[in-house]
Scaffold this active site. Structure first.
Site, PDB file in Angstrom:
ATOM      1  N   ASP A   1       0.814  -1.220   0.000  1.00  0.00           N
ATOM      2  CA  ASP A   1       0.000   0.000   0.000  1.00  0.00           C
ATOM      3  C   ASP A   1       0.846   1.269   0.000  1.00  0.00           C
ATOM      4  O   ASP A   1       0.466   2.291   0.578  1.00  0.00           O
ATOM      5  CB  ASP A   1      -0.957   0.015   1.211  1.00  0.00           C
ATOM      6  CG  ASP A   1      -1.837  -1.214   1.236  1.00  0.00           C
ATOM      7  OD1 ASP A   1      -2.266  -1.634   0.147  1.00  0.00           O
ATOM      8  OD2 ASP A   1      -2.077  -1.753   2.326  1.00  0.00           O
TER       9      ASP A   1
ATOM     10  N   LYS B   1       1.849   2.109  -5.156  1.00  0.00           N
ATOM     11  CA  LYS B   1       2.382   1.531  -6.398  1.00  0.00           C
ATOM     12  C   LYS B   1       1.461   1.825  -7.580  1.00  0.00           C
ATOM     13  O   LYS B   1       1.909   2.062  -8.697  1.00  0.00           O
ATOM     14  CB  LYS B   1       2.548   0.005  -6.250  1.00  0.00           C
ATOM     15  CG  LYS B   1       3.533  -0.389  -5.164  1.00  0.00           C
ATOM     16  CD  LYS B   1       3.589  -1.888  -4.966  1.00  0.00           C
ATOM     17  CE  LYS B   1       2.347  -2.495  -4.365  1.00  0.00           C
ATOM     18  NZ  LYS B   1       2.055  -2.094  -2.985  1.00  0.00           N
TER      19      LYS B   1
ATOM     20  N   GLY C   1      -4.729  -4.098  -3.758  1.00  0.00           N
ATOM     21  CA  GLY C   1      -5.689  -3.027  -4.029  1.00  0.00           C
ATOM     22  C   GLY C   1      -4.872  -1.806  -4.391  1.00  0.00           C
ATOM     23  O   GLY C   1      -4.172  -1.258  -3.544  1.00  0.00           O
TER      24      GLY C   1
ATOM     25  N   GLN D   1       1.737  -6.244  -3.489  1.00  0.00           N
ATOM     26  CA  GLN D   1       2.308  -6.490  -2.160  1.00  0.00           C
ATOM     27  C   GLN D   1       3.665  -5.778  -2.064  1.00  0.00           C
ATOM     28  O   GLN D   1       3.829  -4.744  -2.674  1.00  0.00           O
ATOM     29  CB  GLN D   1       2.421  -7.999  -1.856  1.00  0.00           C
ATOM     30  CG  GLN D   1       1.084  -8.686  -1.667  1.00  0.00           C
ATOM     31  CD  GLN D   1       0.375  -9.004  -2.961  1.00  0.00           C
ATOM     32  OE1 GLN D   1       0.930  -9.616  -3.830  1.00  0.00           O
ATOM     33  NE2 GLN D   1      -0.850  -8.575  -3.105  1.00  0.00           N
TER      34      GLN D   1
END
Ligand code: GDP
Ligand code: IMO
Ligand code: MG
Length: 458
Positions: free
Chosen positions: A13, A16, A40, A248
């Protein structure tokens, strides 16, 4: 020739999605190479927010190829929802390509993920419960179902049958557990309640239903299924740029992260080659993305975690709630011991520091520069031993904070001197130049340091 990898430098998070969207302007193809819809990635364009779980963050450029690589695990229902959602917003997804070799997340993977977490109880990893671990496990066991299997219902059925057989015991335990939970909740056992419904096998796991359902997904996805490695080679061999979008992050890497509190794939830059089907010499640049502080969602060691007013400031000002699960993210100071480890593991050539704006209003800024173990040993580099990391206490460098609102800064000169000094300190400690700084969620809320990159071969 240029291949550029974008990789998370912390626990995920970091922003990216936004960095990918920005660099995608200069690329011909954007490829996701690992992970699944545990990711996400957010893009904010002209005030409109997009959240991507499986579709690469280059999709807002209709002319660019967006690729879901072979290393991704893909839940077709989620992907189709995402495609439909974008179409409804007028986004053209005609250039989306899906590797025929990518593995599918099946309903039993999702159930087993949840069951595994419940079984671990207090020791649970805090997974996103999207079936990621069980799907990669089946891939390694050679019991996986791949995207190409969707195109032949007979093969699909055979493969599902083979994959289900060794899971029967675990799935039986799961249905007993479900029944118990329902009973405790007063369902099924109530007067007038239908016990046969509570005892019925889970319809999601019926072989016939599942085969038909997934064959249906195959029909819908067929126009997008392709040999995506070849697509990447064609772009690279023609002198174009391919952007490899990591999901990730380094400290969640299955091999190099804080095992077992990690994801089940390799998010580091080296994995881009395997997960997209290109060679190591196709990679020219590695951009690491890190926040100006640190967050983690899920369990596991987090040496710089804060449980105080500063932690709350970061949570609230940074809106630190998970994009996928909505969970509150744990917040803390930037950890330069971990960042330097990530820089070396990924052999980063540049850093993007996001969310610098969130630090405004703090009197003092801290950056962890070493750890001290419970026994008093000093660690200048990231310790490989799990027990040391779990009890490591960070030692900080303190720098002056700043008050100014950074959200309208667009050049280095617009940043307050304290913010520049903080960035200089991070870059010097990490040993790589910071090329991009985020000062807000919008795609224009960035400060390029030095020239904007020219990724295309000269
Ligand atoms: P990803 O998974 O690495 O793509 O990151 P996420 O999208 O899960 O989380 C990053 C969040 O921070 C998103 O809500 C972004 O819109 C937001 N964001 C990205 N860059 C910045 C920035 O520089 N400042 C602020 N305030 N928000 C940002
Ligand atoms: P993006 O790409 C942050 C975390 C989960 C959990 C661990 C294992 O948006 O940065 P999993 O479901 O993968 O088996 O969960 O990994 N995790 C993430 N944390 N950002 C992500 O993705 C994550 N994907 C997985 O919270 O701790
Ligand atoms: Mg995210």
């Amino acid at each position: 020739m240029p291949g550029v990898v974008i990789v998370g430098a912390q626990w995920g998070d970091e922003g990216k999605g936004k960095v990918t969207d920005l660099l995608a302007e200069r690329a011909e193809a954007i490829v996701r190479f690992q992970g699944g819809n545990n990711a996400g990635h957010t893009i904010v364009r002209d005030g409109e927010e997009f959240k991507f779980h499986l579709i690469p963050s280059g999709i807002l450029y209709p002319e660019k190829a967006c690729v879901i690589g072979n290393g991704v695990v893909l839940d077709p229902r989620i992907l189709l929802d995402e495609i439909e959602g974008l179409k409804r917003r007028g986004i053209d997804v005609g250039n989306l390509r899906i590797s025929a070799n990518a593995h599918l997340i099946m309903p039993y993977h999702v159930l087993l993920d949840t069951a595994g977490e419940l079984k671990l109880g207090k020791l649970s990893i805090g997974t996103t419960r999207r079936g990621i671990g069980p799907c990669y496990a089946d891939k390694a066991l050679r019991l996986g179902i791949r995207v190409q299997d969707l195109l032949d219902e007979k093969i699909l059925r055979k493969k599902i049958l083979a994959a289900l057989e060794p899971k029967q015991q675990a799935l039986r335990e799961l249905s007993v557990q479900r029944r118990k939970l329902r009973k405790e909740a007063g369902e099924g056992g109530r007067e007038g309640g239908d016990q046969s419904v509570a005892d019925a096998p889970d319809p999601r796991l019926d072989l016939h239903t599942m085969s038909e359902e997934f064959a249906g997904y195959g029909h819908r996805l067929e126009p997008h299924i392709a040999d995506t490695s070849r697509l990447c080679w064609n772009v690279l061999d023609g002198g174009g740029t391919v952007l490899f979008e990591g999901a990730q992050a380094t400290l969640l890497d299955l091999d190099h992260g804080t095992y077992p509190f990690v994801t089940s794939s390799n998010p580091i830059a080296g994995a881009a080659c395997v997960g997209a089907g290109v060679g190591p010499t196709d990679i020219d640049e590695v951009w690491g993305v890190a926040k100006a502080y640190a967050t983690r969602v899920g369990a596991g060691p987090f040496p710089t975690e804060l449980d105080d007013a500063v932690g709350r400031h970061l949570l609230e000002r940074g809106h630190e709630f998970g994009t996928t699960t909505g969970r509150e993210r744990r917040c803390g100071w930037i950890d330069l011991v971990a960042l330097r480890y990530a820089v070396r593991l990924n052999r980063m050539s540049a850093l993007a520091i996001t969310k610098l704006d969130v630090l405004s209003g703090l009197d003092v800024l801290r950056a962890a520069v070493r750890y001290r173990s419970r026994e008093g040993a000093v660690f200048d580099s990231f310790p490989y031993h799990q027990s040391i990391l779990h009890s490591a206490e960070p030692e900080y460098e303190e720098l002056p904070g700043f008050e100014a609102d950074l959200s309208t800064c667009r050049s280095e000169a617009d940043l307050p001197p304290q913010a520049r000094a903080f960035l200089d300190f991070v870059a010097r400690f990490a040993g790589v130049p910071i090329r991009l700084v985020g000062v807000g969620p919008g795609r224009d809320q960035v400060v390029w340091i030095g020239d904007e990159p020219h990724l295309r071969a000269a």
